[in-house]
Design a protein around this motif. Structure first.
Motif, PDB file in Angstrom:
ATOM      1  N   TYR A 115      44.632  29.807  41.370  1.00  0.00           N
ATOM      2  CA  TYR A 115      44.501  28.593  41.990  1.00  0.00           C
ATOM      3  C   TYR A 115      46.100  28.327  42.707  1.00  0.00           C
ATOM      4  O   TYR A 115      45.903  27.164  43.444  1.00  0.00           O
ATOM      5  CB  TYR A 115      44.277  27.467  40.787  1.00  0.00           C
ATOM      6  N   LEU A 116      46.932  29.077  42.755  1.00  0.00           N
ATOM      7  CA  LEU A 116      48.313  28.787  43.288  1.00  0.00           C
ATOM      8  C   LEU A 116      48.125  29.364  44.770  1.00  0.00           C
ATOM      9  O   LEU A 116      47.282  30.284  44.993  1.00  0.00           O
ATOM     10  CB  LEU A 116      49.328  29.477  42.781  1.00  0.00           C
ATOM     11  N   PRO A 117      48.585  28.722  45.787  1.00  0.00           N
ATOM     12  CA  PRO A 117      48.637  29.342  47.004  1.00  0.00           C
ATOM     13  C   PRO A 117      49.377  30.460  47.361  1.00  0.00           C
ATOM     14  O   PRO A 117      50.183  30.966  46.344  1.00  0.00           O
ATOM     15  CB  PRO A 117      49.171  28.248  48.120  1.00  0.00           C
ATOM     16  N   PRO A 118      49.210  31.289  48.314  1.00  0.00           N
ATOM     17  CA  PRO A 118      49.813  32.797  48.531  1.00  0.00           C
ATOM     18  C   PRO A 118      51.431  32.456  48.669  1.00  0.00           C
ATOM     19  O   PRO A 118      51.918  31.442  49.051  1.00  0.00           O
ATOM     20  CB  PRO A 118      49.254  33.259  49.793  1.00  0.00           C
ATOM     21  N   CYS A 169      53.936  29.673  50.456  1.00  0.00           N
ATOM     22  CA  CYS A 169      55.224  28.645  49.838  1.00  0.00           C
ATOM     23  C   CYS A 169      56.399  28.786  50.485  1.00  0.00           C
ATOM     24  O   CYS A 169      57.057  27.972  50.843  1.00  0.00           O
ATOM     25  CB  CYS A 169      55.041  28.982  48.560  1.00  0.00           C
ATOM     26  N   GLY A 170      56.483  30.028  50.670  1.00  0.00           N
ATOM     27  CA  GLY A 170      57.788  30.539  51.667  1.00  0.00           C
ATOM     28  C   GLY A 170      57.933  30.030  53.025  1.00  0.00           C
ATOM     29  O   GLY A 170      59.016  29.269  53.419  1.00  0.00           O
ATOM     30  N   LEU A 225      56.366  27.069  54.062  1.00  0.00           N
ATOM     31  CA  LEU A 225      56.605  25.911  53.880  1.00  0.00           C
ATOM     32  C   LEU A 225      57.951  25.410  53.681  1.00  0.00           C
ATOM     33  O   LEU A 225      58.458  24.105  53.823  1.00  0.00           O
ATOM     34  CB  LEU A 225      55.478  25.166  53.179  1.00  0.00           C
ATOM     35  N   LEU A 226      58.701  26.136  52.788  1.00  0.00           N
ATOM     36  CA  LEU A 226      59.870  25.893  52.205  1.00  0.00           C
ATOM     37  C   LEU A 226      60.854  25.902  53.428  1.00  0.00           C
ATOM     38  O   LEU A 226      61.705  25.177  53.546  1.00  0.00           O
ATOM     39  CB  LEU A 226      60.379  26.843  51.174  1.00  0.00           C
ATOM     40  N   LEU A 227      60.737  27.148  54.199  1.00  0.00           N
ATOM     41  CA  LEU A 227      61.414  27.445  55.451  1.00  0.00           C
ATOM     42  C   LEU A 227      61.183  26.177  56.536  1.00  0.00           C
ATOM     43  O   LEU A 227      62.177  25.669  56.974  1.00  0.00           O
ATOM     44  CB  LEU A 227      61.176  28.619  55.961  1.00  0.00           C
ATOM     45  N   LEU A 228      59.976  25.681  56.702  1.00  0.00           N
ATOM     46  CA  LEU A 228      59.715  24.658  57.651  1.00  0.00           C
ATOM     47  C   LEU A 228      60.310  23.353  57.090  1.00  0.00           C
ATOM     48  O   LEU A 228      61.070  22.785  57.842  1.00  0.00           O
ATOM     49  CB  LEU A 228      58.447  24.641  57.701  1.00  0.00           C
ATOM     50  N   ALA A 229      60.248  23.066  55.986  1.00  0.00           N
ATOM     51  CA  ALA A 229      61.058  21.744  55.350  1.00  0.00           C
ATOM     52  C   ALA A 229      62.586  21.895  55.567  1.00  0.00           C
ATOM     53  O   ALA A 229      63.313  21.069  56.219  1.00  0.00           O
ATOM     54  CB  ALA A 229      60.691  21.615  53.749  1.00  0.00           C
ATOM     55  N   LEU A 230      63.204  23.146  55.474  1.00  0.00           N
ATOM     56  CA  LEU A 230      64.531  23.300  55.593  1.00  0.00           C
ATOM     57  C   LEU A 230      64.911  23.226  56.847  1.00  0.00           C
ATOM     58  O   LEU A 230      66.062  22.457  57.418  1.00  0.00           O
ATOM     59  CB  LEU A 230      64.870  24.833  55.374  1.00  0.00           C
ATOM     60  N   VAL A 231      64.135  23.703  58.075  1.00  0.00           N
ATOM     61  CA  VAL A 231      64.540  23.574  59.433  1.00  0.00           C
ATOM     62  C   VAL A 231      64.314  22.230  59.786  1.00  0.00           C
ATOM     63  O   VAL A 231      65.131  21.587  60.583  1.00  0.00           O
ATOM     64  CB  VAL A 231      63.466  24.422  60.164  1.00  0.00           C
TER      65      VAL A 231
END
Length: 84
Positions: free
Chosen positions: A18-21, A25-26, A28-34
């Motif tokens: 049920y978790l995304p790949p 996740c990586g 989306l984390l990089l996008l939030a950081l940028v």
């Protein structure tokens, strides 16, 4: 035909399904950081033009933002009904 008892799935397999790949996740984390870094740099740089001000809640005065209170009618050739 005799039923073969199935072994129960390990607990991690059900939760992992049920978790995304991990790559998503990586990303989306990089996008939030940028976006966070670009917001911080933009806040530190300030306005892009000397006369620009933020939306201070003046309620839409119709001014041009430089304190003169000008509008489109003040521009040459922008009168209403002037046919030429």
């Amino acid at each position: 035909m005799a039923e073969v008892p199935r072994s129960p799935r390990p607990a991690g397999v059900t939760a992992r399904r049920y978790l995304p790949p991990l790559a998503l996740c990586g990303f989306l984390l990089l996008l939030a950081l940028v976006f966070s870094v670009s917001y911080a740099v933009g806040s530190a740089a300030g306005p892009v033009a000397p006369g620009m001000h933020g939306t201070g809640g003046s309620g839409g005065s119709g001014g041009s933002g430089d304190g003169t209170g000008g509008s489109m009618e003040d521009m040459p050739g922008m009168g209403h009904g002037s046919g030429g």
